[in-house]
Design a protein around this motif. Sequence first.
Motif, PDB file in Angstrom:
ATOM      1  N   HIS A 159     -12.211 -31.162  26.546  1.00 32.98           N
ATOM      2  CA  HIS A 159     -11.299 -31.434  27.654  1.00 32.98           C
ATOM      3  C   HIS A 159     -11.953 -32.313  28.709  1.00 32.98           C
ATOM      4  O   HIS A 159     -13.136 -32.189  28.980  1.00 32.98           O
ATOM      5  CB  HIS A 159     -10.738 -30.151  28.249  1.00 32.98           C
ATOM      6  CG  HIS A 159     -11.648 -29.478  29.219  1.00 32.98           C
ATOM      7  ND1 HIS A 159     -12.574 -28.569  28.837  1.00 32.98           N
ATOM      8  CD2 HIS A 159     -11.785 -29.624  30.535  1.00 32.98           C
ATOM      9  CE1 HIS A 159     -13.246 -28.172  29.881  1.00 32.98           C
ATOM     10  NE2 HIS A 159     -12.795 -28.799  30.930  1.00 32.98           N
ATOM     11  N   ARG A 160     -11.142 -33.117  29.268  1.00 32.33           N
ATOM     12  CA  ARG A 160     -11.543 -33.974  30.385  1.00 32.33           C
ATOM     13  C   ARG A 160     -12.967 -34.501  30.275  1.00 32.33           C
ATOM     14  O   ARG A 160     -13.857 -34.098  31.017  1.00 32.33           O
ATOM     15  CB  ARG A 160     -11.403 -33.228  31.711  1.00 32.33           C
ATOM     16  CG  ARG A 160     -10.052 -33.419  32.352  1.00 32.33           C
ATOM     17  CD  ARG A 160     -10.024 -32.821  33.733  1.00 32.33           C
ATOM     18  NE  ARG A 160     -10.266 -31.396  33.699  1.00 32.33           N
ATOM     19  CZ  ARG A 160     -11.272 -30.791  34.306  1.00 32.33           C
ATOM     20  NH1 ARG A 160     -12.133 -31.474  35.001  1.00 32.33           N
ATOM     21  NH2 ARG A 160     -11.408 -29.506  34.225  1.00 32.33           N
TER      22      ARG A 160
ATOM     23  N   ALA B 268     -15.919 -36.280  31.248  1.00 27.14           N
ATOM     24  CA  ALA B 268     -16.190 -36.637  32.650  1.00 27.14           C
ATOM     25  C   ALA B 268     -16.360 -38.141  32.848  1.00 27.14           C
ATOM     26  O   ALA B 268     -16.778 -38.836  31.953  1.00 27.14           O
ATOM     27  CB  ALA B 268     -17.439 -35.931  33.120  1.00 27.14           C
TER      28      ALA B 268
ATOM     29  N   ALA C 281     -14.429 -27.630  37.156  1.00 21.96           N
ATOM     30  CA  ALA C 281     -14.918 -26.576  36.271  1.00 21.96           C
ATOM     31  C   ALA C 281     -14.901 -27.061  34.820  1.00 21.96           C
ATOM     32  O   ALA C 281     -14.087 -27.924  34.491  1.00 21.96           O
ATOM     33  CB  ALA C 281     -14.013 -25.350  36.421  1.00 21.96           C
ATOM     34  N   PRO C 282     -15.775 -26.499  33.960  1.00 23.72           N
ATOM     35  CA  PRO C 282     -16.811 -25.528  34.277  1.00 23.72           C
ATOM     36  C   PRO C 282     -18.031 -26.207  34.890  1.00 23.72           C
ATOM     37  O   PRO C 282     -18.231 -27.396  34.712  1.00 23.72           O
ATOM     38  CB  PRO C 282     -17.140 -24.931  32.915  1.00 23.72           C
ATOM     39  CG  PRO C 282     -16.875 -26.033  31.948  1.00 23.72           C
ATOM     40  CD  PRO C 282     -15.722 -26.795  32.513  1.00 23.72           C
TER      41      PRO C 282
ATOM     42  N   SER D 118     -14.417 -26.234  25.712  1.00 26.04           N
ATOM     43  CA  SER D 118     -14.923 -26.991  26.869  1.00 26.04           C
ATOM     44  C   SER D 118     -15.428 -28.369  26.455  1.00 26.04           C
ATOM     45  O   SER D 118     -15.552 -29.253  27.279  1.00 26.04           O
ATOM     46  CB  SER D 118     -16.028 -26.207  27.552  1.00 26.04           C
ATOM     47  OG  SER D 118     -16.963 -25.775  26.606  1.00 26.04           O
TER      48      SER D 118
ATOM     49  N   ASN E 104     -17.756 -30.504  35.508  1.00 20.25           N
ATOM     50  CA  ASN E 104     -17.011 -30.951  34.327  1.00 20.25           C
ATOM     51  C   ASN E 104     -17.900 -30.880  33.082  1.00 20.25           C
ATOM     52  O   ASN E 104     -17.947 -31.809  32.277  1.00 20.25           O
ATOM     53  CB  ASN E 104     -16.540 -32.403  34.500  1.00 20.25           C
ATOM     54  CG  ASN E 104     -15.404 -32.498  35.499  1.00 20.25           C
ATOM     55  OD1 ASN E 104     -14.476 -31.698  35.459  1.00 20.25           O
ATOM     56  ND2 ASN E 104     -15.491 -33.470  36.389  1.00 20.25           N
ATOM     57  N   LEU E 105     -18.597 -29.778  32.930  1.00 18.23           N
ATOM     58  CA  LEU E 105     -19.604 -29.659  31.883  1.00 18.23           C
ATOM     59  C   LEU E 105     -19.022 -29.608  30.480  1.00 18.23           C
ATOM     60  O   LEU E 105     -17.979 -29.007  30.254  1.00 18.23           O
ATOM     61  CB  LEU E 105     -20.395 -28.367  32.075  1.00 18.23           C
ATOM     62  CG  LEU E 105     -21.505 -28.332  33.098  1.00 18.23           C
ATOM     63  CD1 LEU E 105     -22.080 -26.921  33.126  1.00 18.23           C
ATOM     64  CD2 LEU E 105     -22.586 -29.346  32.761  1.00 18.23           C
TER      65      LEU E 105
END
Lengths: 457, 158
Positions: A454-455, A457, B131-132, A451, B143-144
């Motif tokens: 990715h992307r 923010a 998500a998440p 997590s 977008n954690l």
Amino acid sequence: MLKQTKILTKRYDLDESWTLQTYEKTGGYKQARRAMRMTREDIVAEMKAANLRGRGGAGFPMGVKWSFMPPKGDKPHYLAINADEGEPGTFKDRTIMEKDPHSVVEGCIIGCRGIGANAAYIYVRDELHLSKARLWDAIHEARKKGYLGAKPFGVDYPVDVFVHTGAGAYICGEETSLLNSLEGRRGEPRLKPPFPAQYGAFGMPTTVNNLESIAAAVPILEMGGDNFSQLSDLHHMRDGGSRLFGVSGHVNNPGTWECAVGLTLRELIYDLGGGVKGGELLGVIPGGSSTPILRPDEKVHAPNEDDPMHKWHGQSVLDVPMGVDTLRNCGTMLGTCCATVLSDQACPVLAMHNLMRFYRHESCGQCTPCREGSGWIERILDRIVAGEAEIEELDRLHEIAGNIMGNTICAFGEGTAMPALGFLKKFRKEFEDFVRTKGKSSTGRLTIAASSDHRAA
Amino acid sequence: MAFSLTPERQETLQDILSRYPNKMAATIPLLHLCQEQNGWVSDEVVDYVATTLELPTAHVFGVVTFYTLFFTHPMGKHHVWVCRTLSCALNGADEILERCKDKLGIDIGETTEDGQVSLHTAECLASCGTAPMMQIDKEYHENLTLDQVDVLLDRLRS
Ligand SMILES: Cc1cc2nc3c(=O)[nH]c(=O)nc-3n(C[C@H](O)[C@H](O)[C@H](O)COP(=O)(O)O)c2cc1C
Ligand code: FES
């Protein structure tokens, strides 16, 4: 066909799009003003011509639903707007409430007029604090202007709109459960009949519509029902207009877009969603977790020329325009039109486990087959995932799901059983391998990217 | 000790009552109002709601126990809700949850010893496209990344 539209979302990119000022500058409240001077029959006729299939999941034509409301007698009528938005994978109504709340208020005025009601309750799940605040602000602004209240737009026909909040229960999205919750009760679904149009909120005739459905009432009046319907590639199947499409899960560019009805799953996943992240497409849940998953290698089988699906005979289900009837004919449902994508690096057994845990947790417990069945399904899946299950237990899962179908008060039962059966049938080999190898056949995970990378923010 | 609303919330209650054709419909909004003040729904709160709305205590208690957002025992000052439903799970919800547990030193459903934070899992919060995600009190955090989780939790306890 991919046809992006800017009808429901026309204000999404404007500054302070949620204010009355922006709303009115861009044509807002003209249709409510008009509707107040139209007859009920004329309003309902426009909604019928629009072929708007309910955006909440069941896909019932909105105009037809409105026409079920009895003529106005001495009983009050109510409009209840469903913004519970709890169906896993669904995140569309929230965008309307946050970005264009006045369109909901205007839709409610048109709706009240169309069904003979003087009050609308917008049922918003409690967690959506920003949505609730934006709706209340819009309501207060409209009241101040005299668009709501005793004489909206100077017409002697009171209309008021209120926000009502839930308290964390997926089942309250089911329309009769929503009505119980609105009345201050436990959110347990009611037996139908009587239907809400006869005996709804507070025992009075009530129409329940999804929030996106009611917001669409504004452009329907503005464009004319038939013009709205014709935007759609499936106009000939009475599935009209434009709507919000969403995609999440394993895609590079998750989000929501407004498109004309007729978009295909392939376009949604690849053209709008930016393609599958971290692997190839394993499957796609088309419209919320209650709709059975589709595999990319599934083909439409409709050799008969009279079959409405014949046009797509032999093609992948991903290339069928997403409509209420077309997807039903593919053995699934359009549901909320928000798809969830699984890459082949994710394990279908774990995906089903995740969802079945959800359904067990959310079953309201009123009907035995659903309460017990959802618990048994989860426990067997717990055993499978722990590597403790026997192959016969896969058949038990089929049996349990089969026994829920048709044996419950509300559609939550089917919403649990259908996707369960979908996973079991379509990934039979993966399930058998998983059980036999105690999980070694599987990637053992759902997440494909750490997590943290990715992307950003 | 008997529970009662602050004068300001009394006014809000009057506004709530004006929205519905009967008093029972105010049950859920009033429970929210009380819980906001009291932190949880105690027996005294149940009695207060029942008396105010002229309902049987059993009715109010039945409502309280049906909905997951009403707490029947004292909770932390802040609430952290980590979504673990499918779209979030496909994007790392498990790791987010583990990080929250580690960082707070508590399990799901528990409250930190200083009474500051309660940790919960949530079911799909309509934020699947970002998500998440997790919700802290009234705010969504989308977008954690794990780093953001650290920052957010540190901020809660400082
Ligand atoms: C378990 C369950 C959950 C539902 N959740 C929602 C929801 O969150 N939002 C919604 O609009 N409809 C939901 N529905 C569908 C409603 O019952 C109802 O069909 C819909 O609100 C009608 O509005 P429409 O005709 O405009 O779509 C749900 C149905 C079931 C069975
Ligand atoms: S799955 Fe987490 S917000 Fe929808």
